[in-house]
Design a protein around this motif. Structure first.
Motif, mmCIF file in Angstrom:
data_model
loop_
_atom_site.group_PDB
_atom_site.id
_atom_site.type_symbol
_atom_site.label_atom_id
_atom_site.label_comp_id
_atom_site.label_asym_id
_atom_site.label_seq_id
_atom_site.Cartn_x
_atom_site.Cartn_y
_atom_site.Cartn_z
ATOM 1 N N ILE A 1 -3.818 6.228 -1.420
ATOM 2 C CA ILE A 1 -5.101 5.723 -0.920
ATOM 3 C C ILE A 1 -5.641 4.630 -1.827
ATOM 4 O O ILE A 1 -6.138 3.598 -1.355
ATOM 5 N N ALA A 2 -5.519 4.817 -3.136
ATOM 6 C CA ALA A 2 -6.015 3.808 -4.082
ATOM 7 C C ALA A 2 -5.298 2.478 -3.892
ATOM 8 O O ALA A 2 -5.935 1.411 -3.890
ATOM 9 N N ASP B 1 -4.047 10.580 -3.529
ATOM 10 C CA ASP B 1 -4.995 9.678 -4.197
ATOM 11 C C ASP B 1 -4.335 8.366 -4.593
ATOM 12 O O ASP B 1 -4.943 7.292 -4.477
ATOM 13 N N PHE C 1 -7.374 -2.097 3.090
ATOM 14 C CA PHE C 1 -7.748 -0.895 3.821
ATOM 15 C C PHE C 1 -9.191 -0.519 3.477
ATOM 16 O O PHE C 1 -9.711 -0.902 2.429
ATOM 17 N N THR C 2 -9.821 0.244 4.350
ATOM 18 C CA THR C 2 -11.179 0.719 4.103
ATOM 19 C C THR C 2 -11.235 2.236 4.296
ATOM 20 O O THR C 2 -10.406 2.816 5.003
ATOM 21 N N VAL C 3 -12.223 2.864 3.677
ATOM 22 C CA VAL C 3 -12.359 4.322 3.745
ATOM 23 C C VAL C 3 -13.169 4.726 4.975
ATOM 24 O O VAL C 3 -14.235 4.175 5.238
ATOM 25 N N PRO D 1 -13.648 9.893 2.728
ATOM 26 C CA PRO D 1 -13.140 9.990 1.355
ATOM 27 C C PRO D 1 -12.255 11.227 1.196
ATOM 28 O O PRO D 1 -12.494 12.267 1.823
ATOM 29 N N ALA E 1 0.809 -1.214 0.000
ATOM 30 C CA ALA E 1 0.000 0.000 0.000
ATOM 31 C C ALA E 1 0.843 1.265 0.000
ATOM 32 O O ALA E 1 0.621 2.180 -0.796
ATOM 33 N N ALA F 1 -3.826 1.454 -1.184
ATOM 34 C CA ALA F 1 -4.194 0.913 0.119
ATOM 35 C C ALA F 1 -5.534 0.182 0.050
ATOM 36 O O ALA F 1 -5.694 -0.903 0.629
ATOM 37 N N LEU F 2 -6.484 0.755 -0.675
ATOM 38 C CA LEU F 2 -7.803 0.134 -0.783
ATOM 39 C C LEU F 2 -7.751 -1.194 -1.527
ATOM 40 O O LEU F 2 -8.626 -2.049 -1.356
ATOM 41 N N GLN F 3 -6.720 -1.395 -2.317
ATOM 42 C CA GLN F 3 -6.540 -2.665 -3.021
ATOM 43 C C GLN F 3 -5.915 -3.727 -2.113
ATOM 44 O O GLN F 3 -5.842 -4.894 -2.487
ATOM 45 N N ILE G 1 -8.256 6.634 6.086
ATOM 46 C CA ILE G 1 -8.502 5.222 5.810
ATOM 47 C C ILE G 1 -8.082 4.400 7.030
ATOM 48 O O ILE G 1 -7.375 4.891 7.912
#
Length: 210
Positions: A70-71, A67, A78-80, A83, A32, A73-75, A95
């Motif tokens: 964060i993108a 961005d 991680f969760t938001v 936003p 991430a 990390a979400l993969q 996040i």
């Protein structure tokens, strides 16, 4: 333990985050954020519920960098919580990692002025404390030097040689910043390692001797 300003200037802090599966979580964080050995992971030592009382911040140069981090990390689990968006202070989002740690990815800029990268300018450990003035004095007595201080609202220590910076914020304000309820109990799930010695601070944050 030392109380000299010169020792404080050379203080290097390391952060260990506790996780149910340290190996898997370490891999998720590296994918991430790519922080390498700036973070360590250990098995959970005690249970916790709700807000664990701290936020980790990644400070970057521009919104596109935020961005991108964060993108990725979400993969990787991680969760938001909040936003990413523009604010009066700049741009950023909040996040939560697969281990439960809350991360704010932020920049003081509101638009990109260079090609997007994944570079992180600084990593900050923000401790949410009951009394900023008292906690600040506690750390000063153990050798740290204050870099910035705004009464009982915020304090930041002078750690030019440390890959991780240290700051204090009122617990209620930290929870609001994170976008979560202030209530929480049990372990902080965090150990800070440095040359200040082994102790627990007034809010129960654990330190280990380097």
């Amino acid at each position: 333990m030392t109380n000299t300003a010169s020792a404080a200037a050379s203080t290097t802090l390391d952060v260990t985050l506790e996780a149910a599966d340290p190996t898997a979580v370490a891999a998720a964080y590296e994918a991430a954020f790519g922080l390498g050995d700036q973070l360590s992971f250990a098995p959970v030592s005690a249970s916790s519920e709700g807000f664990r009382g701290f936020i980790m911040s990644l400070v970057v140069a521009q919104p596109g960098n935020a961005d991108s981090l964060i993108a990725s990390a979400l993969q990787h689990g991680f969760t938001v919580i909040k936003p990413a968006k523009k604010s009066f202070w700049g741009y950023g989002g909040v996040i939560q990692g697969p281990d439960g740690t809350i991360w704010k990815v932020t920049t003081s800029e509101k638009k990109d002025t260079a090609p997007v990268t994944r570079a992180v300018d600084s990593v900050v450990l923000l401790l949410g404390v009951e009394d900023v003035k008292a906690s600040k004095q506690f750390y000063v007595d153990r050798g740290l030097t204050v870099a910035k201080s705004f009464g009982g609202k915020y304090a930041e220590f002078d750690l030019p040689d440390s890959p991780i910076k240290l700051a204090l914020y009122p617990r209620k304000a930290a929870a609001k910043e994170a976008g979560v309820p202030v209530t929480g109990s049990g372990s902080h799930g965090l150990v800070v390692t440095g040359p200040l010695g082994a102790f627990a601070d007034p809010d129960g944050f654990a330190w280990a001797a380097a």
